[in-house]
Design a protein around this motif. Structure first.
Motif, PDB file in Angstrom:
ATOM      1  N   ALA A  66     -12.317  34.566  24.080  1.00 13.04           N
ATOM      2  CA  ALA A  66     -11.413  35.209  24.198  1.00 13.04           C
ATOM      3  C   ALA A  66     -10.143  34.899  23.128  1.00 13.04           C
ATOM      4  O   ALA A  66      -9.744  35.989  22.779  1.00 13.04           O
ATOM      5  N   SER A  67     -10.087  33.597  23.117  1.00 11.83           N
ATOM      6  CA  SER A  67      -8.937  33.118  21.902  1.00 11.83           C
ATOM      7  C   SER A  67      -9.389  33.568  20.619  1.00 11.83           C
ATOM      8  O   SER A  67      -8.551  33.871  19.904  1.00 11.83           O
ATOM      9  N   ALA A  68     -10.666  33.385  20.325  1.00  9.52           N
ATOM     10  CA  ALA A  68     -10.942  33.705  19.083  1.00  9.52           C
ATOM     11  C   ALA A  68     -10.478  35.350  18.909  1.00  9.52           C
ATOM     12  O   ALA A  68     -10.278  35.747  17.625  1.00  9.52           O
ATOM     13  N   LEU A  69     -11.115  36.110  19.803  1.00 12.89           N
ATOM     14  CA  LEU A  69     -10.741  37.468  19.700  1.00 12.89           C
ATOM     15  C   LEU A  69      -9.290  37.747  19.566  1.00 12.89           C
ATOM     16  O   LEU A  69      -8.851  38.661  19.085  1.00 12.89           O
ATOM     17  N   ALA A  70      -8.554  37.062  20.529  1.00 16.01           N
ATOM     18  CA  ALA A  70      -7.075  37.216  20.343  1.00 16.01           C
ATOM     19  C   ALA A  70      -6.379  36.932  18.963  1.00 16.01           C
ATOM     20  O   ALA A  70      -5.702  37.794  18.246  1.00 16.01           O
ATOM     21  N   ARG A  71      -6.975  35.979  18.294  1.00 18.38           N
ATOM     22  CA  ARG A  71      -6.873  35.611  16.896  1.00 18.38           C
ATOM     23  C   ARG A  71      -6.906  36.772  15.864  1.00 18.38           C
ATOM     24  O   ARG A  71      -6.589  37.053  14.882  1.00 18.38           O
ATOM     25  N   ILE A  72      -8.099  37.239  16.116  1.00 18.85           N
ATOM     26  CA  ILE A  72      -8.977  38.313  15.212  1.00 18.85           C
ATOM     27  C   ILE A  72      -7.895  39.446  15.511  1.00 18.85           C
ATOM     28  O   ILE A  72      -7.486  40.192  14.304  1.00 18.85           O
ATOM     29  N   PHE A  73      -7.184  39.783  16.628  1.00 22.13           N
ATOM     30  CA  PHE A  73      -6.350  41.003  16.852  1.00 22.13           C
ATOM     31  C   PHE A  73      -5.055  40.654  16.122  1.00 22.13           C
ATOM     32  O   PHE A  73      -4.816  41.376  15.264  1.00 22.13           O
ATOM     33  N   ARG A  74      -4.678  39.594  16.472  1.00 19.97           N
ATOM     34  CA  ARG A  74      -3.047  39.100  15.950  1.00 19.97           C
ATOM     35  C   ARG A  74      -3.299  39.248  14.402  1.00 19.97           C
ATOM     36  O   ARG A  74      -2.331  39.487  13.799  1.00 19.97           O
ATOM     37  N   VAL A  75      -4.207  38.193  14.024  1.00 19.24           N
ATOM     38  CA  VAL A  75      -4.109  37.769  12.497  1.00 19.24           C
ATOM     39  C   VAL A  75      -4.711  38.521  11.560  1.00 19.24           C
ATOM     40  O   VAL A  75      -4.376  39.123  10.364  1.00 19.24           O
ATOM     41  N   ASN A  76      -6.159  39.046  11.835  1.00 19.24           N
ATOM     42  CA  ASN A  76      -6.909  39.915  11.197  1.00 19.24           C
ATOM     43  C   ASN A  76      -6.468  41.219  10.864  1.00 19.24           C
ATOM     44  O   ASN A  76      -6.386  42.068  10.101  1.00 19.24           O
ATOM     45  N   LEU A  77      -6.295  41.713  12.167  1.00 18.51           N
ATOM     46  CA  LEU A  77      -6.167  43.247  12.504  1.00 18.51           C
ATOM     47  C   LEU A  77      -4.534  43.718  12.779  1.00 18.51           C
ATOM     48  O   LEU A  77      -4.252  44.741  13.169  1.00 18.51           O
ATOM     49  N   LYS A  78      -3.786  42.657  12.628  1.00 25.24           N
ATOM     50  CA  LYS A  78      -2.104  42.707  12.861  1.00 25.24           C
ATOM     51  C   LYS A  78      -1.751  43.474  14.139  1.00 25.24           C
ATOM     52  O   LYS A  78      -0.879  44.191  13.864  1.00 25.24           O
ATOM     53  N   ALA A  79      -2.511  43.305  15.045  1.00 24.76           N
ATOM     54  CA  ALA A  79      -1.941  43.733  16.241  1.00 24.76           C
ATOM     55  C   ALA A  79      -0.622  42.826  16.706  1.00 24.76           C
ATOM     56  O   ALA A  79      -0.459  41.596  16.587  1.00 24.76           O
ATOM     57  N   PRO A  80       0.566  43.639  17.049  1.00 23.53           N
ATOM     58  CA  PRO A  80       1.690  42.817  17.436  1.00 23.53           C
ATOM     59  C   PRO A  80       1.878  41.996  18.769  1.00 23.53           C
ATOM     60  O   PRO A  80       2.738  41.137  18.805  1.00 23.53           O
ATOM     61  N   GLY A  81       0.878  42.288  19.418  1.00 27.16           N
ATOM     62  CA  GLY A  81       0.566  41.493  20.666  1.00 27.16           C
ATOM     63  C   GLY A  81      -0.863  41.570  21.350  1.00 27.16           C
ATOM     64  O   GLY A  81      -1.609  42.410  20.883  1.00 27.16           O
ATOM     65  N   VAL A  82      -1.120  40.435  22.229  1.00 31.93           N
ATOM     66  CA  VAL A  82      -2.277  40.749  22.960  1.00 31.93           C
ATOM     67  C   VAL A  82      -2.278  39.778  24.374  1.00 31.93           C
ATOM     68  O   VAL A  82      -1.561  39.169  24.395  1.00 31.93           O
ATOM     69  N   ASN A  83      -2.963  40.408  25.363  1.00 27.36           N
ATOM     70  CA  ASN A  83      -3.190  39.873  26.442  1.00 27.36           C
ATOM     71  C   ASN A  83      -4.443  39.199  26.722  1.00 27.36           C
ATOM     72  O   ASN A  83      -5.314  39.943  26.370  1.00 27.36           O
ATOM     73  N   ILE A  84      -4.503  37.954  27.170  1.00 26.71           N
ATOM     74  CA  ILE A  84      -5.718  37.585  27.757  1.00 26.71           C
ATOM     75  C   ILE A  84      -5.505  37.214  29.276  1.00 26.71           C
ATOM     76  O   ILE A  84      -4.768  36.531  29.782  1.00 26.71           O
ATOM     77  N   ILE A  85      -6.365  37.894  30.069  1.00 21.62           N
ATOM     78  CA  ILE A  85      -6.296  37.781  31.424  1.00 21.62           C
ATOM     79  C   ILE A  85      -7.551  37.661  32.465  1.00 21.62           C
ATOM     80  O   ILE A  85      -8.644  38.455  31.974  1.00 21.62           O
ATOM     81  N   THR A  86      -7.444  36.958  33.146  1.00 19.15           N
ATOM     82  CA  THR A  86      -8.862  36.866  34.221  1.00 19.15           C
ATOM     83  C   THR A  86      -8.142  37.129  35.796  1.00 19.15           C
ATOM     84  O   THR A  86      -7.229  36.590  36.113  1.00 19.15           O
ATOM     85  N   ASN A  87      -9.009  37.986  36.698  1.00 17.96           N
ATOM     86  CA  ASN A  87      -8.539  38.100  38.007  1.00 17.96           C
ATOM     87  C   ASN A  87      -9.592  37.501  38.957  1.00 17.96           C
ATOM     88  O   ASN A  87     -10.739  37.693  38.773  1.00 17.96           O
ATOM     89  N   SER A  88      -8.961  36.252  39.836  1.00 13.71           N
ATOM     90  CA  SER A  88     -10.069  35.811  40.820  1.00 13.71           C
ATOM     91  C   SER A  88      -9.736  36.140  42.070  1.00 13.71           C
ATOM     92  O   SER A  88      -8.415  35.596  42.654  1.00 13.71           O
ATOM     93  N   GLY A  89     -10.492  36.719  42.766  1.00  9.77           N
ATOM     94  CA  GLY A  89     -10.077  37.193  44.190  1.00  9.77           C
ATOM     95  C   GLY A  89      -9.688  38.615  44.222  1.00  9.77           C
ATOM     96  O   GLY A  89      -8.662  38.949  43.224  1.00  9.77           O
ATOM     97  N   ALA A  90      -9.732  39.099  45.254  1.00  9.42           N
ATOM     98  CA  ALA A  90      -9.332  40.716  45.439  1.00  9.42           C
ATOM     99  C   ALA A  90      -7.797  40.571  45.439  1.00  9.42           C
ATOM    100  O   ALA A  90      -7.121  41.634  45.162  1.00  9.42           O
ATOM    101  N   THR A  91      -7.335  39.429  46.024  1.00 12.77           N
ATOM    102  CA  THR A  91      -5.664  39.489  46.114  1.00 12.77           C
ATOM    103  C   THR A  91      -5.168  39.543  44.561  1.00 12.77           C
ATOM    104  O   THR A  91      -3.896  39.985  44.493  1.00 12.77           O
ATOM    105  N   ALA A  92      -6.167  39.254  43.887  1.00 10.54           N
ATOM    106  CA  ALA A  92      -5.434  39.130  42.337  1.00 10.54           C
ATOM    107  C   ALA A  92      -5.719  40.320  41.514  1.00 10.54           C
ATOM    108  O   ALA A  92      -5.512  40.507  40.552  1.00 10.54           O
ATOM    109  N   GLY A  93      -6.650  41.302  42.323  1.00 10.52           N
ATOM    110  CA  GLY A  93      -6.879  42.724  41.621  1.00 10.52           C
ATOM    111  C   GLY A  93      -8.248  42.440  41.199  1.00 10.52           C
ATOM    112  O   GLY A  93      -8.618  43.303  40.352  1.00 10.52           O
ATOM    113  N   GLN A  94      -9.143  41.193  41.486  1.00  8.07           N
ATOM    114  CA  GLN A  94     -10.648  41.601  40.864  1.00  8.07           C
ATOM    115  C   GLN A  94     -11.303  42.764  41.412  1.00  8.07           C
ATOM    116  O   GLN A  94     -11.210  42.648  42.753  1.00  8.07           O
TER     117      GLN A  94
END
Ligand code: ZN
Length: 148
Positions: A66-94
């Protein structure tokens, strides 16, 4: 697994998904309902309910990818921002109980996290894969750097 799991079906090739990368027990697919162009899911080929259940090495590989992909988006593809997120449990929206991490490039300022969710089209999927696929070597470099 005896339980019905959509991601296990994708891993087995029973269920269709647009795949960006597959190696080292890791699968990167396009989210079927992206919130932005390039919204990806990183998952382990083995079934674990969520991040709280996956063993350290699997957790490390998924987050490093996920971190490598974030770098690809930010550095290689010039995305101004990126979110990395995981949900654990229904309470968190999984919603799918197979460990996965969302990588969401942000091309416009974020207002609400899951807004603009739409159904992925073939055309959008092809465009995303064509844009990113030549950069995925970075995932292998990241994993190799830590001997994973
Ligand atoms: Zn599964």
């Amino acid at each position: 697994m005896s339980i019905k799991c959509i991601f296990c079906d994708i891993v087995r090739g029973v269920e269709k998904a647009y795949t960006l990368y597959r190696s080292n027990g890791i699968l990167v697919i396009l989210d079927k309902y992206p919130v932005s162009k390039g919204h990806l899911l990183v998952l382990s080929e083995d079934h674990y309910e969520s991040v709280h259940e996956a063993p350290p090495e699997v957790t490390a590989k998924v987050w490093l990818t996920a971190s490598a992909l974030a770098r690809i988006f930010r550095v290689n593809l010039k995305a101004p921002g990126v979110n990395i997120i995981t949900n654990s449990g229904a309470t968190a929206g999984q919603e799918i109980y197979h460990f996965h991490v969302h990588v969401i490039p942000r091309w416009e300022p974020l207002r609400r996290f899951w807004s603009n969710r739409h159904t992925l089209t073939e055309e959008e999927a092809r465009e995303v894969i064509d844009t990113i696929k030549d950069h995925t070597i970075l995932i292998d470099e990241y994993l190799q750097a830590l001997g994973l």
